[in-house]
Design a protein around this motif. Structure first.
Motif, PDB file in Angstrom:
ATOM      1  N   ASP A 173       0.878  -1.073  -0.011  1.00  0.00           N
ATOM      2  CA  ASP A 173      -0.137  -0.175   0.076  1.00  0.00           C
ATOM      3  C   ASP A 173       0.979   1.194  -0.062  1.00  0.00           C
ATOM      4  O   ASP A 173       0.462   2.142  -0.316  1.00  0.00           O
ATOM      5  CB  ASP A 173      -1.116   0.084   1.222  1.00  0.00           C
ATOM      6  N   GLY A 174       2.098   1.246   0.350  1.00  0.00           N
ATOM      7  CA  GLY A 174       3.107   2.291   0.391  1.00  0.00           C
ATOM      8  C   GLY A 174       3.652   2.426  -0.620  1.00  0.00           C
ATOM      9  O   GLY A 174       4.686   3.316  -0.681  1.00  0.00           O
ATOM     10  N   LEU A 175       3.481   1.631  -1.796  1.00  0.00           N
ATOM     11  CA  LEU A 175       4.331   1.813  -2.916  1.00  0.00           C
ATOM     12  C   LEU A 175       3.807   1.953  -4.165  1.00  0.00           C
ATOM     13  O   LEU A 175       2.416   1.809  -4.322  1.00  0.00           O
ATOM     14  CB  LEU A 175       5.105   0.312  -3.051  1.00  0.00           C
ATOM     15  N   GLU A 176       4.522   2.595  -5.039  1.00  0.00           N
ATOM     16  CA  GLU A 176       4.003   3.033  -6.342  1.00  0.00           C
ATOM     17  C   GLU A 176       4.688   2.194  -7.709  1.00  0.00           C
ATOM     18  O   GLU A 176       5.844   1.982  -7.273  1.00  0.00           O
ATOM     19  CB  GLU A 176       4.137   4.392  -6.591  1.00  0.00           C
ATOM     20  N   ALA A 177       4.068   1.947  -8.607  1.00  0.00           N
ATOM     21  CA  ALA A 177       4.609   1.333  -9.692  1.00  0.00           C
ATOM     22  C   ALA A 177       5.637   2.101 -10.355  1.00  0.00           C
ATOM     23  O   ALA A 177       5.525   3.380 -10.847  1.00  0.00           O
ATOM     24  CB  ALA A 177       3.472   0.887 -10.741  1.00  0.00           C
ATOM     25  N   ALA A 178       7.040   1.455 -10.469  1.00  0.00           N
ATOM     26  CA  ALA A 178       7.915   2.074 -11.258  1.00  0.00           C
ATOM     27  C   ALA A 178       7.889   1.874 -12.760  1.00  0.00           C
ATOM     28  O   ALA A 178       8.493   2.534 -13.396  1.00  0.00           O
ATOM     29  CB  ALA A 178       9.413   1.670 -10.695  1.00  0.00           C
ATOM     30  N   ASP A 179       6.995   0.905 -13.127  1.00  0.00           N
ATOM     31  CA  ASP A 179       7.078   0.666 -14.508  1.00  0.00           C
ATOM     32  C   ASP A 179       5.899  -0.190 -14.741  1.00  0.00           C
ATOM     33  O   ASP A 179       5.216  -0.816 -13.881  1.00  0.00           O
ATOM     34  CB  ASP A 179       8.459  -0.122 -15.100  1.00  0.00           C
ATOM     35  N   PRO A 180       5.545  -0.473 -16.149  1.00  0.00           N
ATOM     36  CA  PRO A 180       4.469  -1.576 -16.244  1.00  0.00           C
ATOM     37  C   PRO A 180       4.407  -3.031 -15.780  1.00  0.00           C
ATOM     38  O   PRO A 180       3.516  -3.389 -15.218  1.00  0.00           O
ATOM     39  CB  PRO A 180       4.554  -1.712 -17.861  1.00  0.00           C
ATOM     40  N   THR A 181       5.686  -3.504 -15.432  1.00  0.00           N
ATOM     41  CA  THR A 181       5.845  -4.739 -14.748  1.00  0.00           C
ATOM     42  C   THR A 181       5.577  -4.620 -13.204  1.00  0.00           C
ATOM     43  O   THR A 181       4.821  -5.668 -12.611  1.00  0.00           O
ATOM     44  CB  THR A 181       7.358  -5.134 -14.824  1.00  0.00           C
ATOM     45  N   ASP A 182       5.892  -3.600 -12.561  1.00  0.00           N
ATOM     46  CA  ASP A 182       5.455  -3.613 -11.140  1.00  0.00           C
ATOM     47  C   ASP A 182       4.005  -3.211 -11.032  1.00  0.00           C
ATOM     48  O   ASP A 182       3.300  -3.637 -10.192  1.00  0.00           O
ATOM     49  CB  ASP A 182       6.066  -1.826 -10.792  1.00  0.00           C
TER      50      ASP A 182
END
Length: 593
Positions: free
Chosen positions: A77-86
């Motif tokens: 919940d505290g993370l954001e996607a860095a790329d489409p794989t994320d």
């Protein structure tokens, strides 16, 4: 866009290495923690360490896994996607781990007991994947066998806790597992007795003669050292005795509390359906579609029967195929060799044409399973490919004649382009997928749906031009459509379609229905019937998964046409398989947006 951000059609054979992200770190940390909680899973994946241990099957063990899921979701919940794989990882992990918590809250996770995929079989089955080439590896087997009693005690503790809350598997499942586990425990022919008596090392791993059952020397193998053989015999005897006690406890404690009714009802079924599909579907609409799909497949079989002999019914056409000596195999070794040859040919033909198949994926072993429970299944390669992917055939006792026309499509389903290509591709993509995506996440509707898509694809590519092989593929597709009708119909107690009877579905009506639509032996039919009743939602995931896979492909084809470009089938396969196994709603979002 594929997971690396490239347009569909420009996907390379192996996605380029990408920088590890915070999302990857969270996924990898979850995987490490899960493997620490579940050492047998580490063995299944070929990771070293903890080769003698089992997970804690008690309620405390289940609580620990739920806590891990809860903590990981909070971290995500505290993370954001860095790329489409994320973005795909976050979507998939939230769906899968959220479902773990829903299942845990239901309480039914403690009551898991059926004839194919419950701890009762799991505790034994891990031995099938343990290597046996060195004395150290046999020490691991002896050590794990010594831990079988504690694993079964923990499992029994969970079953008792579930029963105290009114949650017990059906009496049919309890009786079946009692029978299975007593066979495991048999002092003469049981699995553990055979494991101890057949133990040996390759000639180069030891010295001194071995002997076969007639006392003749066997130059290929040597006996285990006496102390190791004694330790193995003791631990296997202990494991067998534990299974015997487990069977007695099920019969004495669980069976009296077990309901005779097999249907699980809508609430449990809806949760199970989501577990196996990774998608939410309208159950009534899906049931109606299953009825229509079954009718369509029967009509297609009637057309093929006409090709086999003008005027022949489906049953008559099958009789003609079964009588053809060129389509018959005698004995399990002939079956194994035929499977291996057909599998090897598929790999050779499809590599570089319709699929990217890197060299490590081109090795697939076809084996006869050490059990006689019925069913054909696939086990994936170890993480480093030192143990290859394997196709197993569990042949029911007494069956030794097989027909190639009926099984050609099964080899494609379990091997290439089916499960092996799918599972081993994800294992291979170390450079682009984190360990959870590669090794842990497995969604039945995604995996089995792909395997059915692969069967149909082989017809599309011209590999089922023989009317007999085509009849076999249609038989398997028909079986999967019938399972949609049976599984949803029986567990939700829906109305029977007029063609198949009247009133609401019951197991008894369903058995007759399955006999008409499943092209398998009576022994296999009894096994499958019990499986569907005890594992709700799993059997329909094959055909429903195929439907969702085909809908996604159709959506991409329509998009390509609207954009004035040709649809690239090979690129679609590379892109889709490059995602690894994810829930089908996640797959749809990843490929269609």
């Amino acid at each position: 866009m594929d997971p690396t951000g490239r347009p569909a059609g420009d996907t390379p054979a192996v996605p380029a290495a990408r920088q590890r992200t915070a999302v990857d770190a969270a996924a990898d940390a979850f995987t490490d923690a899960l493997l620490a909680l579940d050492p047998a899973l580490a063995t299944e994946l070929g990771f070293p360490g903890h080769e003698t241990e089992y997970r804690d099957y008690s309620p405390a063990g289940h609580d620990a896994q739920a806590s891990l899921a809860r903590e990981t979701l909070a971290r995500l919940d505290g993370l954001e996607a860095a790329d489409p794989t994320d973005a795909v990882t976050l979507d998939a992990m939230r769906e899968r781990l959220g479902l773990v918590l829903e299942q845990h809250a239901s309480g039914w996770h403690l009551a898991e007991l059926n004839n194919i995929a419950s701890p009762a079989q799991e505790i034994r089955a891990i031995f099938d994947l343990m290597p046996t080439d060195t004395a150290e590896q046999w020490e691991h087997i002896a050590g794990r066998a010594a831990n079988v009693p504690a694993a079964l005690e923990g499992y029994l503790e969970s079953l008792r806790a579930a029963a105290a809350g009114g949650r017990v598997a059906s009496a049919r499942q309890v009786r079946t597992v009692v029978e299975q586990t007593r066979k495991y425990a048999d002092e003469g022919t049981g699995f553990f007795a055979q494991l101890a008596s057949s133990a040996s090392l390759p000639r180069e791993a030891g010295s001194g003669p071995s002997a076969d059952a007639d006392g003749r020397a066997d130059d290929a193998v040597v006996r285990l050292p006496d102390d190791l053989a004694a330790a193995l015999a003791d631990s296997c005897a202990s494991a067998a005795a534990a299974y015997a006690r487990f069977a007695d406890a099920l019969e004495a404690e669980l069976l009296p509390a077990a309901p005779e009714k097999d249907a699980v009802g809508r609430e449990r079924y809806a949760l199970a359906s989501r577990q196996f599909l990774g998608a939410t579907v309208d159950l009534e609409e899906t049931y109606a579609w299953g009825v229509e799909e079954l009718d369509r497949l029967i009509r297609a079989q009637e057309r093929v029967a006409e090709q086999i002999r003008p005027g022949a019914s489906i049953a008559e056409a099958k009789e003609i195929l079964n009588a053809d000596p060129g389509r018959k195999l005698e004995g399990t070794e002939a079956l194994r060799a035929w499977m291996q040859g057909l599998s090897d040919q598929a790999v050779a033909d499809l590599a570089g044409t319709h699929f990217e198949i890197p060299e490590p994926l081109r090795r697939l072993e076809c084996l006869i399973a050490p059990t006689q429970e019925g069913g054909i299944y696939y086990t994936g390669p170890s993480d480093d490919f030192s143990r290859p992917g394997r196709m197993w055939w569990s042949v029911p006792e007494g069956e030794d004649t097989f027909t190639t026309w009926a099984e050609t499509t099964t080899v494609y389903h379990e091997g290439v382009p089916g499960h092996h290509l799918q599972v081993a591709t994800a294992t291979y993509l170390r450079a682009s997928l984190n360990s959870w995506r590669r090794n842990i996440c497995w969604v039945s509707g995604h995996g089995e749906g792909w395997a059915l898509y692969a069967e149909k694809l082989m017809e599309e590519l011209g590999y089922l031009s023989d009317p007999g092989d085509l009849m076999g593929m249609l038989d398997m597709q028909r079986m999967r459509a019938a399972r949609v009708v049976f599984d949803i119909g029986v567990h939700l107690e829906l109305e029977i379609p007029e063609r198949w009877g009247s009133g609401s579905w019951t197991p008894e009506k369903g058995y007759a229905f399955l006999r008409e639509n499943l092209p398998i032996s009576e022994g296999q039919l009894k096994f499958e019937f019990t499986r569907y009743l005890g594992w709700p939602g799993q059997a329909p995931s094959y055909k429903v998964g195929q439907r969702l896979w085909e809908q996604i492909r159709t959506g991409l084809e329509e998009r390509a046409a609207a954009e004035g470009r040709e649809f690239d089938l090979k690129a679609f396969h590379t892109q889709a398989l490059g995602l690894g196994s994810v829930g089908l709603d996640t797959l749809r979002r990843a490929l269609l947006g």
